[in-house]
Every structure is written in structure tokens, then in C-alpha cells.
Scaffold this motif. Sequence first.
Motif, PDB file in Angstrom:
ATOM      1  N   CYS A 154     -21.247   0.384 -17.252  1.00  0.00           N
ATOM      2  CA  CYS A 154     -20.297   0.761 -16.197  1.00  0.00           C
ATOM      3  C   CYS A 154     -19.468  -0.439 -15.777  1.00  0.00           C
ATOM      4  CB  CYS A 154     -21.034   1.369 -15.003  1.00  0.00           C
ATOM      5  SG  CYS A 154     -22.251   0.272 -14.235  1.00  0.00           S
ATOM      6  N   ILE A 155     -20.089  -1.618 -15.751  1.00  0.00           N
ATOM      7  CA  ILE A 155     -19.372  -2.849 -15.403  1.00  0.00           C
ATOM      8  C   ILE A 155     -18.289  -3.132 -16.438  1.00  0.00           C
ATOM      9  CG2 ILE A 155     -19.597  -5.351 -15.113  1.00  0.00           C
ATOM     10  CD1 ILE A 155     -22.480  -4.853 -14.152  1.00  0.00           C
ATOM     11  N   ASP A 156     -18.665  -3.039 -17.724  1.00  0.00           N
ATOM     12  CA  ASP A 156     -17.709  -3.281 -18.807  1.00  0.00           C
ATOM     13  C   ASP A 156     -16.563  -2.275 -18.760  1.00  0.00           C
ATOM     14  OD1 ASP A 156     -19.172  -5.384 -19.781  1.00  0.00           O
ATOM     15  OD2 ASP A 156     -20.277  -4.198 -21.239  1.00  0.00           O
ATOM     16  N   THR A 157     -16.898  -1.012 -18.517  1.00  0.00           N
ATOM     17  CA  THR A 157     -15.875   0.035 -18.479  1.00  0.00           C
ATOM     18  C   THR A 157     -14.871  -0.227 -17.372  1.00  0.00           C
ATOM     19  OG1 THR A 157     -17.433   1.688 -19.330  1.00  0.00           O
ATOM     20  CG2 THR A 157     -15.474   2.512 -18.193  1.00  0.00           C
ATOM     21  N   CYS A 158     -15.378  -0.513 -16.178  1.00  0.00           N
ATOM     22  CA  CYS A 158     -14.513  -0.711 -15.020  1.00  0.00           C
ATOM     23  C   CYS A 158     -13.654  -1.968 -15.164  1.00  0.00           C
ATOM     24  CB  CYS A 158     -15.355  -0.794 -13.755  1.00  0.00           C
ATOM     25  SG  CYS A 158     -14.415  -0.648 -12.233  1.00  0.00           S
ATOM     26  N   ASN A 168     -20.391  -4.737 -10.453  1.00  0.00           N
ATOM     27  CA  ASN A 168     -20.915  -5.966 -11.045  1.00  0.00           C
ATOM     28  C   ASN A 168     -22.391  -6.092 -10.712  1.00  0.00           C
ATOM     29  OD1 ASN A 168     -20.961  -8.428 -12.442  1.00  0.00           O
ATOM     30  ND2 ASN A 168     -18.957  -9.009 -11.612  1.00  0.00           N
ATOM     31  N   TYR A 169     -23.037  -7.083 -11.337  1.00  0.00           N
ATOM     32  CA  TYR A 169     -24.441  -7.354 -11.021  1.00  0.00           C
ATOM     33  C   TYR A 169     -24.532  -8.069  -9.682  1.00  0.00           C
ATOM     34  CZ  TYR A 169     -25.587  -6.302 -15.895  1.00  0.00           C
ATOM     35  OH  TYR A 169     -25.747  -5.679 -17.109  1.00  0.00           O
ATOM     36  N   MET A 170     -25.599  -7.753  -8.945  1.00  0.00           N
ATOM     37  CA  MET A 170     -25.885  -8.427  -7.675  1.00  0.00           C
ATOM     38  C   MET A 170     -27.302  -8.973  -7.700  1.00  0.00           C
ATOM     39  SD  MET A 170     -24.345  -5.710  -4.922  1.00  0.00           S
ATOM     40  CE  MET A 170     -25.085  -4.312  -5.756  1.00  0.00           C
ATOM     41  N   HIS A 171     -27.512 -10.093  -7.019  1.00  0.00           N
ATOM     42  CA  HIS A 171     -28.830 -10.711  -6.890  1.00  0.00           C
ATOM     43  C   HIS A 171     -29.349 -11.186  -8.250  1.00  0.00           C
ATOM     44  CE1 HIS A 171     -28.479  -9.170  -2.871  1.00  0.00           C
ATOM     45  NE2 HIS A 171     -28.527  -7.903  -3.301  1.00  0.00           N
ATOM     46  N   ARG A 172     -30.622 -11.540  -8.323  1.00  0.00           N
ATOM     47  CA  ARG A 172     -31.176 -12.092  -9.551  1.00  0.00           C
ATOM     48  C   ARG A 172     -32.596 -11.575  -9.763  1.00  0.00           C
ATOM     49  NH1 ARG A 172     -30.161 -18.487  -9.692  1.00  0.00           N
ATOM     50  NH2 ARG A 172     -30.699 -18.133 -11.873  1.00  0.00           N
ATOM     51  N   GLY A 173     -33.068 -11.750 -11.005  1.00  0.00           N
ATOM     52  CA  GLY A 173     -34.444 -11.386 -11.326  1.00  0.00           C
ATOM     53  C   GLY A 173     -34.749  -9.925 -11.063  1.00  0.00           C
ATOM     54  N   PHE A 174     -35.910  -9.682 -10.488  1.00  0.00           N
ATOM     55  CA  PHE A 174     -36.362  -8.317 -10.236  1.00  0.00           C
ATOM     56  C   PHE A 174     -35.479  -7.604  -9.216  1.00  0.00           C
ATOM     57  CE2 PHE A 174     -39.251  -5.182  -8.181  1.00  0.00           C
ATOM     58  CZ  PHE A 174     -39.539  -4.427  -9.305  1.00  0.00           C
ATOM     59  N   GLU A 175     -34.779  -8.367  -8.383  1.00  0.00           N
ATOM     60  CA  GLU A 175     -33.922  -7.777  -7.358  1.00  0.00           C
ATOM     61  C   GLU A 175     -32.532  -7.410  -7.884  1.00  0.00           C
ATOM     62  OE1 GLU A 175     -35.210  -7.041  -4.451  1.00  0.00           O
ATOM     63  OE2 GLU A 175     -37.080  -7.968  -5.133  1.00  0.00           O
ATOM     64  N   LEU A 182     -21.026  -6.637  -2.123  1.00  0.00           N
ATOM     65  CA  LEU A 182     -21.813  -6.497  -0.893  1.00  0.00           C
ATOM     66  C   LEU A 182     -22.574  -5.174  -0.841  1.00  0.00           C
ATOM     67  CD1 LEU A 182     -19.252  -7.896   1.735  1.00  0.00           C
ATOM     68  CD2 LEU A 182     -21.107  -9.123   0.583  1.00  0.00           C
ATOM     69  N   ASP A 183     -22.719  -4.540  -2.016  1.00  0.00           N
ATOM     70  CA  ASP A 183     -23.405  -3.252  -2.117  1.00  0.00           C
ATOM     71  C   ASP A 183     -22.752  -2.180  -1.235  1.00  0.00           C
ATOM     72  OD1 ASP A 183     -25.251  -1.863  -3.546  1.00  0.00           O
ATOM     73  OD2 ASP A 183     -26.881  -2.148  -2.120  1.00  0.00           O
ATOM     74  N   LEU A 184     -21.432  -2.286  -1.094  1.00  0.00           N
ATOM     75  CA  LEU A 184     -20.697  -1.281  -0.323  1.00  0.00           C
ATOM     76  C   LEU A 184     -20.666   0.042  -1.063  1.00  0.00           C
ATOM     77  CD1 LEU A 184     -17.630  -3.485   0.718  1.00  0.00           C
ATOM     78  CD2 LEU A 184     -19.476  -2.717   2.221  1.00  0.00           C
ATOM     79  N   SER A 185     -20.269   1.090  -0.370  1.00  0.00           N
ATOM     80  CA  SER A 185     -20.086   2.393  -1.002  1.00  0.00           C
ATOM     81  C   SER A 185     -18.838   2.364  -1.882  1.00  0.00           C
ATOM     82  CB  SER A 185     -19.933   3.480   0.068  1.00  0.00           C
ATOM     83  OG  SER A 185     -19.432   4.676  -0.494  1.00  0.00           O
ATOM     84  N   LEU A 186     -18.819   3.212  -2.908  1.00  0.00           N
ATOM     85  CA  LEU A 186     -17.621   3.330  -3.750  1.00  0.00           C
ATOM     86  C   LEU A 186     -16.415   3.806  -2.941  1.00  0.00           C
ATOM     87  CD1 LEU A 186     -19.190   4.883  -6.981  1.00  0.00           C
ATOM     88  CD2 LEU A 186     -18.247   2.583  -6.728  1.00  0.00           C
ATOM     89  N   SER A 187     -16.684   4.416  -1.798  1.00  0.00           N
ATOM     90  CA  SER A 187     -15.595   4.888  -0.931  1.00  0.00           C
ATOM     91  C   SER A 187     -14.967   3.748  -0.138  1.00  0.00           C
ATOM     92  CB  SER A 187     -16.111   5.956   0.043  1.00  0.00           C
ATOM     93  OG  SER A 187     -17.069   5.405   0.941  1.00  0.00           O
ATOM     94  N   GLY A 195     -13.897   8.160 -12.916  1.00  0.00           N
ATOM     95  CA  GLY A 195     -15.071   8.739 -13.565  1.00  0.00           C
ATOM     96  C   GLY A 195     -15.400   8.162 -14.924  1.00  0.00           C
ATOM     97  N   GLN A 196     -14.681   7.127 -15.371  1.00  0.00           N
ATOM     98  CA  GLN A 196     -14.982   6.553 -16.685  1.00  0.00           C
ATOM     99  C   GLN A 196     -16.350   5.875 -16.697  1.00  0.00           C
ATOM    100  OE1 GLN A 196     -12.992   6.920 -19.571  1.00  0.00           O
ATOM    101  NE2 GLN A 196     -12.259   8.460 -18.132  1.00  0.00           N
ATOM    102  N   CYS A 197     -16.809   5.394 -15.546  1.00  0.00           N
ATOM    103  CA  CYS A 197     -18.154   4.805 -15.469  1.00  0.00           C
ATOM    104  C   CYS A 197     -19.213   5.870 -15.723  1.00  0.00           C
ATOM    105  CB  CYS A 197     -18.369   4.141 -14.113  1.00  0.00           C
ATOM    106  SG  CYS A 197     -18.101   5.233 -12.687  1.00  0.00           S
ATOM    107  N   ILE A 198     -18.974   7.094 -15.229  1.00  0.00           N
ATOM    108  CA  ILE A 198     -19.893   8.204 -15.466  1.00  0.00           C
ATOM    109  C   ILE A 198     -19.968   8.501 -16.956  1.00  0.00           C
ATOM    110  CG2 ILE A 198     -20.335  10.667 -15.051  1.00  0.00           C
ATOM    111  CD1 ILE A 198     -18.798  10.391 -12.423  1.00  0.00           C
TER     112      ILE A 198
END
Length: 417
Positions: A154-158, A168-175, A182-187, A195-198
Motif C-alpha cells: 500500500c505504501i508503494d502504491t500510494c 508509511n511505516y511508523m515506529h520500529r521493531g514489534f511496534e 501521526l497515525d491519523l485517520s485517512l479522512s 482505492g488503489q491501496c485496497i
Amino acid sequence: MKLIQCEINRRVIQVREDLTILDACRLNNVNIPTLCHLEGCPVKGACRICVVEVEGKKNCVPVCVSKVEEGMKIQTHSKRAIASRKMTLELLLSNHSQDCLSCIRNQKCELQSLAQELNIRQINQSGSKTEVHFDDLSNGIIRDSSKCILCGRCIDTCKSIQGLGVLNYMHRGFETRVGPVLDLSLSQVNCIQCGQCILNCPVGALSEKEEIHEVIEALNDPYKHVIVQTAPAVRASLGEEFGYPIGTSVTGKMVSALKRVGFDRVYDTDFAADLTIIEEGHELLHRLEKNENLPLITSCSPGWINYCEKEYPEILNHLSSCKSPHMMFGAILKTYYAKTHFIDPKDVVVVSIMPCTAKKDEKNREENKGTYGKDVDYVLTTRECARLIKLYGIDFARLEDEPFDQDMFGESSGAGV
């Protein structure tokens, strides 16, 4: 380009020296499973599902990022390669939601298919699960991190295909998780709801916001007159959901199925596409006469409109003022159609079957609401249309072809197609 010689599963082949092992295998009809690989995007070798055994190498190598070499001897399905894939997949599954039976991607999930292919019958790994984030605030797309496998498609597509970079990726490791800044909503970010990510998500982490049951409720309301319109693209893609070859036109069967579902009228959006062409033609002539806001750019695609608004607001004056075809049709159906058929406009329900999730967002825009509320009440994607037909137990392949309803709204030039 220089050709080199190598072995794949003890078979000697000649391939170009610039190819990856994955390319070489696919050219020679050897299937190697992948999850993170996406054609046309930068390779990253993140998922480690595509590993093979190469003679002389200490560890199994990921084929999507490894080039072929002269004399290389590759075993794609050795005991060691399969064991490595199974271990990786079990680790993915251990942190994955287990609600496969109710998942929107059930039986169409790449992770599920791969587990079947590798004959995984139990998950031998267990432990904590990554914190779940569920976002259903946007009009068209739902994001469920409990199903995300961090493949990054989805990251590559967008970023690489759509040119936006919303995810994009957030945080590191297991998290680590995937989402907007900022982990905001897509809205809340510059997502254009295309919908290309879907389309490129291998699992159910991203999906369209379903409106099937709202449509069923309207169909079962005796006081509602429910009209459906279908976009030209739907007829060429719906067949895939019923086992037809890609691109097969199933117009007649689609119309027949929708009539059996219970829609009072089934129309082709082509009629409204003709209206759009006429209106945009008049608008172009007016602008040419005034010599202002040229060139004129179409406003038919809501994903394109969102893109302009969020990324290039300086060209908004060049966009046509016309509504898109299906929104024009909705406005006509709730005014002229309702009046000439002696139906209270409040009882007319308009359903659009469209190829794009951005249409779900478009119908909620304030400028697309008329005297009687939304011009289009519900939007179903092609996938949702197929699920609706299957829900009604209709044997699609055995249906007789039927035409769209043939009144004034059944006429079109075909120019819209």
C-alpha cells in the motif's frame, strides 16, 4: 544484453544477466510466492517469503532482490527453502487477526492462499500481538491494522504509483505499523480515496466501506423506488468475480442479475455521460469565447478532483463546473424522473455501481446534495456488486442476457464509453 547460464531446479537455462532470480523463475514457468513484491515499484525484500536455496550460499536468499549469476544453481522448493517460508508465514499468522470466516477477503486473501499452499495446519508460534488500530472515518476506505502484514504494498502504491505518499511505516521493531502520519485517520490527510491501496493489499487490512446492507434495506422497503445505474467499466470487470476471463463483457447478465435482485429500474450511466459531454462542450465554448480559465479540464473523476484540491489547488479554476455523470444522473432521477413518474422524490433511492471508491466520497460532498438530500444515496464498487448478486443466490453464468431499461434514459451515443 549478455546472456548467462544457470540452473533452476537442476534444469539448465539461459537468461539475461540483469534479471533477478524471481524474473528468471517466472520466465521459465517456476512459481515462487511473494507478498511484498509489487511490479513497477522499488524492490525491498521485506517479507522473506520468496527465499530459495542457492548452492554455496550460507543462507536462503530472497529472489526479488537477488540477481542471477553465471553458473548459479538454484533450488526453489528445497526442504530448507520451504521450511524457511513456513517459519516466516507462521510468524506473520501469529500476529494476524484470525477472523478469516468473516473477513471481507475470505477465499481471496493471498496470506490465506499461501498458508494453504505451504500446507500450514497449525500455528506453532504464539505471543503478544501488535496494538490494533481501526479507522472507518473516511467515506470510502476502512483500515484495520489487525490484518496488516507490513508488506508495504500500500505504501508503494500510494507513493510510487499515485504520487501521494499518504501511507508509511511508523515506529520500529514489534511496534511497527503502517498508516498515515501521526497515525491519523485517512479522512484527516491528503488521501484522495482512489482505492488503489485496497487493490494492492494482499489481505483485508484495507477495504472499501460496504453499503450492501443499506441497499438491501432500501430494496425491501415497499415505499421506496430504487434505481440502479452502472458505470461503463463495470461491465468489463464484473465477470472476473464469476470466473470469466479478465475483460469479458457481461453487460446483459449484469442487467439480468440486478433486475432479479429487485431494482425497479436498471440504467446505464452512459446516458448521463452524454449529458456531461454536452455540458462540458458548452462550457468549453463559453471559455473559448471569454478566453479565460483555459485549458478546460474534466471533472468526471472524484479521485482526480480530490487530487487537484489537495495537491494542485492552483489549477482548480481550470476544472469543469459540471458534476460527474453518475451525480448528474442522480440529480435528474430525483427531479425530472420523479416528476414524470408521479413519485415523491423523497421515495426515490439512487444506487450507483462504480469502479472507484472515490465515488463513495463524492456522493457525500455538500455541492452534490440537492433539494431532497443526496443526489446519489449509495455507491457500490464492482466487488460489492458481485457480493450482492451472490448473496441473492443468483447463478450468474446461467442468466439470459437482458437489456437496460429502454425509456428515454436508456438511450446513449456510446461516446461516454
